[in-house]
Design an enzyme around this catalytic site. Structure first.
Site, PDB file in Angstrom:
ATOM      1  N   ARG A   1      24.193   2.265 -90.529  1.00 45.14           N
ATOM      2  CA  ARG A   1      24.590   1.047 -89.840  1.00 45.14           C
ATOM      3  C   ARG A   1      25.264   0.154 -90.866  1.00 45.14           C
ATOM      4  O   ARG A   1      24.850   0.118 -92.030  1.00 45.14           O
ATOM      5  CB  ARG A   1      23.382   0.324 -89.229  1.00 45.14           C
ATOM      6  CG  ARG A   1      22.899   0.924 -87.915  1.00 45.14           C
ATOM      7  CD  ARG A   1      23.925   0.768 -86.779  1.00 45.14           C
ATOM      8  NE  ARG A   1      23.507   1.333 -85.523  1.00 45.14           N
ATOM      9  CZ  ARG A   1      23.864   2.544 -85.068  1.00 45.14           C
ATOM     10  NH1 ARG A   1      24.649   3.323 -85.791  1.00 45.14           N
ATOM     11  NH2 ARG A   1      23.456   2.970 -83.899  1.00 45.14           N
TER      12      ARG A   1
ATOM     13  N   GLU B   1      31.595  -4.807 -85.435  1.00 42.09           N
ATOM     14  CA  GLU B   1      32.521  -3.819 -84.852  1.00 42.09           C
ATOM     15  C   GLU B   1      33.040  -4.381 -83.536  1.00 42.09           C
ATOM     16  O   GLU B   1      32.273  -5.043 -82.822  1.00 42.09           O
ATOM     17  CB  GLU B   1      31.794  -2.494 -84.615  1.00 42.09           C
ATOM     18  CG  GLU B   1      31.300  -1.869 -85.917  1.00 42.09           C
ATOM     19  CD  GLU B   1      30.575  -0.531 -85.717  1.00 42.09           C
ATOM     20  OE1 GLU B   1      30.533  -0.046 -84.579  1.00 42.09           O
ATOM     21  OE2 GLU B   1      30.052   0.005 -86.686  1.00 42.09           O
TER      22      GLU B   1
ATOM     23  N   HIS C   1      33.449   4.432 -86.627  1.00 42.12           N
ATOM     24  CA  HIS C   1      32.152   4.760 -85.995  1.00 42.12           C
ATOM     25  C   HIS C   1      32.276   6.030 -85.141  1.00 42.12           C
ATOM     26  O   HIS C   1      32.017   6.015 -83.936  1.00 42.12           O
ATOM     27  CB  HIS C   1      31.647   3.578 -85.143  1.00 42.12           C
ATOM     28  CG  HIS C   1      30.158   3.609 -84.937  1.00 42.12           C
ATOM     29  ND1 HIS C   1      29.391   2.478 -84.840  1.00 42.12           N
ATOM     30  CD2 HIS C   1      29.295   4.655 -84.797  1.00 42.12           C
ATOM     31  CE1 HIS C   1      28.123   2.818 -84.649  1.00 42.12           C
ATOM     32  NE2 HIS C   1      28.043   4.133 -84.615  1.00 42.12           N
TER      33      HIS C   1
HETATM   34  P1  NAD Z   1      15.325   8.985 -88.233  1.00 39.19           P
HETATM   35  O1  NAD Z   1      14.447   7.948 -87.635  1.00 39.19           O
HETATM   36  O2  NAD Z   1      15.045  10.424 -87.969  1.00 39.19           O
HETATM   37  O3  NAD Z   1      15.409   8.787 -89.820  1.00 39.19           O
HETATM   38  C1  NAD Z   1      15.422   7.544 -90.463  1.00 39.19           C
HETATM   39  C2  NAD Z   1      14.602   7.727 -91.729  1.00 39.19           C
HETATM   40  O4  NAD Z   1      14.722   6.540 -92.512  1.00 39.19           O
HETATM   41  C3  NAD Z   1      13.092   7.930 -91.455  1.00 39.19           C
HETATM   42  O5  NAD Z   1      12.650   9.128 -92.062  1.00 39.19           O
HETATM   43  C4  NAD Z   1      12.444   6.700 -92.089  1.00 39.19           C
HETATM   44  O6  NAD Z   1      11.172   6.994 -92.635  1.00 39.19           O
HETATM   45  C5  NAD Z   1      13.455   6.346 -93.142  1.00 39.19           C
HETATM   46  N1  NAD Z   1      13.356   4.960 -93.626  1.00 39.19           N
HETATM   47  C6  NAD Z   1      12.968   3.857 -92.945  1.00 39.19           C
HETATM   48  N2  NAD Z   1      13.012   2.782 -93.762  1.00 39.19           N
HETATM   49  C7  NAD Z   1      13.465   3.232 -94.957  1.00 39.19           C
HETATM   50  C8  NAD Z   1      13.759   2.589 -96.196  1.00 39.19           C
HETATM   51  N3  NAD Z   1      13.565   1.267 -96.369  1.00 39.19           N
HETATM   52  N4  NAD Z   1      14.241   3.336 -97.209  1.00 39.19           N
HETATM   53  C9  NAD Z   1      14.435   4.672 -97.061  1.00 39.19           C
HETATM   54  N5  NAD Z   1      14.155   5.334 -95.913  1.00 39.19           N
HETATM   55  C10 NAD Z   1      13.689   4.617 -94.876  1.00 39.19           C
HETATM   56  O7  NAD Z   1      16.798   8.612 -87.752  1.00 39.19           O
HETATM   57  P2  NAD Z   1      18.100   9.539 -87.795  1.00 39.19           P
HETATM   58  O8  NAD Z   1      18.249  10.229 -86.499  1.00 39.19           O
HETATM   59  O9  NAD Z   1      18.130  10.300 -89.057  1.00 39.19           O
HETATM   60  O10 NAD Z   1      19.229   8.396 -87.817  1.00 39.19           O
HETATM   61  C11 NAD Z   1      19.322   7.474 -88.902  1.00 39.19           C
HETATM   62  C12 NAD Z   1      20.250   6.340 -88.531  1.00 39.19           C
HETATM   63  O11 NAD Z   1      21.595   6.820 -88.477  1.00 39.19           O
HETATM   64  C13 NAD Z   1      20.038   5.760 -87.117  1.00 39.19           C
HETATM   65  O12 NAD Z   1      19.004   4.836 -87.066  1.00 39.19           O
HETATM   66  C14 NAD Z   1      21.373   5.139 -86.812  1.00 39.19           C
HETATM   67  O13 NAD Z   1      21.358   3.795 -87.236  1.00 39.19           O
HETATM   68  C15 NAD Z   1      22.346   5.940 -87.657  1.00 39.19           C
HETATM   69  N6  NAD Z   1      23.265   6.736 -86.811  1.00 39.19           N
HETATM   70  C16 NAD Z   1      24.596   6.505 -86.909  1.00 39.19           C
HETATM   71  C17 NAD Z   1      25.488   7.223 -86.113  1.00 39.19           C
HETATM   72  C18 NAD Z   1      26.974   7.019 -86.208  1.00 39.19           C
HETATM   73  O14 NAD Z   1      27.694   7.349 -85.260  1.00 39.19           O
HETATM   74  N7  NAD Z   1      27.497   6.548 -87.320  1.00 39.19           N
HETATM   75  C19 NAD Z   1      24.990   8.158 -85.202  1.00 39.19           C
HETATM   76  C20 NAD Z   1      23.619   8.398 -85.165  1.00 39.19           C
HETATM   77  C21 NAD Z   1      22.767   7.670 -85.975  1.00 39.19           C
END
Ligand code: NAD
Length: 323
Positions: free
Chosen positions: A236, A265, A284
């Site tokens: 994000r 955005e 994005h």
């Molecule tokens: P997920 O919940 O499986 O993984 C997120 C991980 O981050 C978890 O393992 C959590 O423990 C960890 N975490 C939380 N706080 C943290 C910190 N302070 N430091 C380090 N790690 C920490 O989620 P995911 O499916 O892997 O997705 C991650 C993020 O990617 C989503 O929340 C979303 O914002 C983003 N995303 C972006 C797009 C895009 O189109 N660009 C698409 C999908 C997801």
């Protein structure tokens, strides 16, 4: 009467078909209509369900939605929805957490490769008739370099897997919520962000946006990176302090960055990021593969239908609401 489902942004046809079997779907984009924000909100306020991609739903909006039974998130990041307010009003937020992990992971890897080998600026140079500039585009190899992964959830773990097994990179991961005893992935787990920052050649971010992760990458943290480090952000926008990133690129304190997500955005063409050096930008699109668009459309439509039909949906982002 059929439930009224508002779909403000385009989703794949398979999801639309699934909804149309039992719902009245309001999807202005289907016939090219461009509605103002106010017009879209009016439709939302009269709907029984909504499926959103980046469309924002605030607590104030929810107060004006007397008949809203469910919010579907086409994707995984639910930061555009006030989930706490939805829980308070008894509205489940169904989402598709597994649908786009591979697409985002592959995009992050693609951005890393493009950065390493100057693929985009060299293509622009060639098209400008500057073939002879090719000597300016000597890059670096990924094999044996160190990749730092922040957040080892679904996407971060897949990135770690591809980088390690496919690209022969050494992978270090930081995730304070990871169960390190049961972790079997390829990353060497470090216990603080600072441990990661001094040693990585590439840094990729895969955390959800929260008060804890907002501006996780700021001036102070960037100062700890090696000068040759390259940053990739597909998580994000607000996880990175964009002004700090621009300063670091302008002062050549890091070698480059690639970002797919932004603090605000859409990004206007005159945004300072668009003028920053060694910065690769995509709008994005990390999750925008045909395969993942189908999975997100089907998954969000099915979740919405489950709630409307009194069934338990597979994935709920605010599980307290189901108690
Ligand atoms: P997920 O919940 O499986 O993984 C997120 C991980 O981050 C978890 O393992 C959590 O423990 C960890 N975490 C939380 N706080 C943290 C910190 N302070 N430091 C380090 N790690 C920490 O989620 P995911 O499916 O892997 O997705 C991650 C993020 O990617 C989503 O929340 C979303 O914002 C983003 N995303 C972006 C797009 C895009 O189109 N660009 C698409 C999908 C997801």
């Amino acid at each position: 009467m059929k439930p009224r489902v508002f779909i403000p942004e385009p989703i794949a046809e398979c999801g639309m078909k699934l909804l149309q079997e039992s719902c009245d779907c309001i999807a202005p984009w289907v016939d090219g209509q461009e509605l103002s924000d106010a017009e879209q909100k009016e439709i939302l306020y009269g709907s029984n369900a909504v499926i959103v991609r980046l469309f924002k739903i605030s607590a104030e909006d929810l107060e004006k939605c007397p008949d809203l039974k469910v919010i579907g998130k086409h994707g995984v990041g639910v930061d555009n929805i006030d989930c706490q307010a939805a829980t308070a009003r008894g509205i489940p937020v169904v989402f598709t957490p597994t649908a786009n992990s591979n697409a985002v992971a592959e995009h992050a890897i693609g951005l890393m490769m493009a950065l390493a080998r100057n693929i985009v600026p060299s293509s622009v140079a060639l098209r400008d008739g500057r073939f002879a500039d090719r000597n300016q585009f000597t890059g670096v190899e990924l094999s044996e370099k160190t990749l730092g992964v922040v957040g080892l959830g679904r996407i971060g773990s897949r990135v770690a897997e591809i980088a390690s097994a496919g690209l022969n990179m050494k992978v270090c991961g930081y995730d304070p919520y990871l169960n390190t005893e049961s972790y079997e992935g390829p990353a060497e787990i470090v216990s603080t962000l600072n441990d990661l920052f001094g040693r990585v050649d590439f840094l990729t971010l895969h955390v959800a946006l929260s008060p804890e992760t907002e501006h996780l990458i700021d001036d102070e943290r960037i100062a700890m990176l090696k000068p040759g480090c390259r940053i990739i952000n597909t998580s994000r926008g607000a996880v990175v302090d964009e002004s700090a990133l621009i300063r670091a690129l302008e002062e050549e304190r890091i070698a480059g960055a690639a970002i797919d997500v932004f603090e605000e955005e859409p990004v206007p063409a005159d945004h300072p990021l668009c003028a920053a050096p060694n910065l690769l930008l995509t709008p994005h699109i990390s999750s925008s593969s045909h395969e993942s668009m189908d999975r997100m459309a089907n998954g969000s439509a099915q979740g919405v239908l489950d709630v409307l039909n009194g069934k338990t949906p597979e994935f709920v982002a605010n599980p307290d609401v189901m108690k």
